[in-house]
Enzyme design. Structure first.
Site, PDB file in Angstrom:
ATOM      1  N   HIS A 193       0.823  -1.210   0.000  1.00  0.00           N
ATOM      2  CA  HIS A 193       0.000   0.000   0.000  1.00  0.00           C
ATOM      3  C   HIS A 193       0.859   1.262   0.000  1.00  0.00           C
ATOM      4  O   HIS A 193       2.040   1.231   0.357  1.00  0.00           O
ATOM      5  CB  HIS A 193      -0.905   0.029   1.238  1.00  0.00           C
ATOM      6  CG  HIS A 193      -2.016  -0.965   1.189  1.00  0.00           C
ATOM      7  ND1 HIS A 193      -3.278  -0.649   0.763  1.00  0.00           N
ATOM      8  CD2 HIS A 193      -2.032  -2.291   1.511  1.00  0.00           C
ATOM      9  CE1 HIS A 193      -4.042  -1.735   0.828  1.00  0.00           C
ATOM     10  NE2 HIS A 193      -3.309  -2.746   1.267  1.00  0.00           N
TER      11      HIS A 193
ATOM     12  N   GLU B 219       2.904  -0.038   4.451  1.00  0.00           N
ATOM     13  CA  GLU B 219       2.579   1.316   3.989  1.00  0.00           C
ATOM     14  C   GLU B 219       3.927   1.962   3.665  1.00  0.00           C
ATOM     15  O   GLU B 219       4.638   2.434   4.549  1.00  0.00           O
ATOM     16  CB  GLU B 219       1.843   2.096   5.077  1.00  0.00           C
ATOM     17  CG  GLU B 219       0.465   1.558   5.415  1.00  0.00           C
ATOM     18  CD  GLU B 219      -0.608   2.003   4.426  1.00  0.00           C
ATOM     19  OE1 GLU B 219      -0.256   2.577   3.370  1.00  0.00           O
ATOM     20  OE2 GLU B 219      -1.798   1.789   4.719  1.00  0.00           O
TER      21      GLU B 219
END
Length: 246
Positions: free
Chosen positions: A147, A209
């Site tokens: 992500h 992330e």
């Protein structure tokens, strides 16, 4: 005398006929030649032949060891674009690009098999839980969801790694150690996160992330091939360390 010659000629003819019949049945290999196509041998999932490395095919040796399956999940996709970066680019595209680079990095490693939850701009409903179920059904040895982050404050920056089950903590710490060196961004640490892709997978699982697409500095780096290739190599290094591969 003529009768003896006639008998000898008949006997010789019989011997020649028998020899020809035997040769047609045996051939040079001892079996009747098969003019049809042979059926392809059944694939043995425990044996993987590495893809071409530029050496002659005859030099490739089949790998007889264990093959570890790692599911890499490019987050979002299709009608679910994820975050929109400061330059107007979509997170789903970043996630897929990086995931494909991870798969390419291990293309010639017979010990690892990377499987993607999507290979194009496909929408995958979170309600159907396809992503974790896909990994569970394989079954996979490791799971990684890729992500790019977002926040209303454009100054938010950095890389963080999430896990859910305590059994995944060591995996999260291992891969984060490698990835944070590759991104060169602020280290936001390893955190517990209640994401369904982590909660519903049964193998060690992490969600990465990599950086904030809403931060101009992070985003400028994240779309570069150098950044993505470096992170892809770091992910593979983390996999190798965690699994104890050489």
């Amino acid at each position: 005398m003529r009768k003896m010659y006639l008998i000898a000629a008949i006997w010789l003819s019989l011997l020649l006929l028998a020899a020809c019949s035997d040769g047609a049945g045996k051939g040079s290999g001892g079996k009747i030649a098969d003019t049809g196509l042979s059926a392809a041998p059944a694939e043995d999932s425990a044996i993987r032949v590495p893809r071409s490395t530029g050496q002659p095919q005859s030099s490739s040796q089949p790998y007889l060891g264990r093959v570890y399956k790692v599911v890499v999940d490019p987050g979002h996709g299709g009608e679910d674009p994820g975050a929109v970066s400061v330059s107007g680019r979509l997170e789903k595209d970043f996630n897929l690009s990086l995931s494909e680079k991870i798969a390419a990095t291990v293309e010639q490693d017979p010990q690892l098999e990377i499987l993607l939850t999507r290979t194009g701009d496909a929408f995958i409903s979170s309600q159907e839980l396809f992503r974790p179920q896909y990994a569970n059904n394989l079954p996979a040895d490791l799971f990684i969801s890729i992500h790019g982050n977002t926040y209303e404050d454009a100054s938010a920056s950095g890389t963080e790694t999430f896990y859910y089950h305590e059994e995944s903590l060591a995996w999260a710490e291992t891969i984060h150690k490698h990835v944070i060196q590759a991104t060169g961004l602020k280290d936001r640490g390893v955190k517990k996160g209640n994401f369904f892709v982590l909660r519903d997978t049964v193998m060690p699982s992490v969600l990465l992330e990599l950086g904030y697409l809403t931060n101009p500095g992070d985003e400028a780096k994240m779309w570069t091939s150098g950044f993505q290739e470096s992170v892809a190599s770091a992910v593979v290094d983390g996999i190798s360390e965690y699994l104890g591969l050489e």
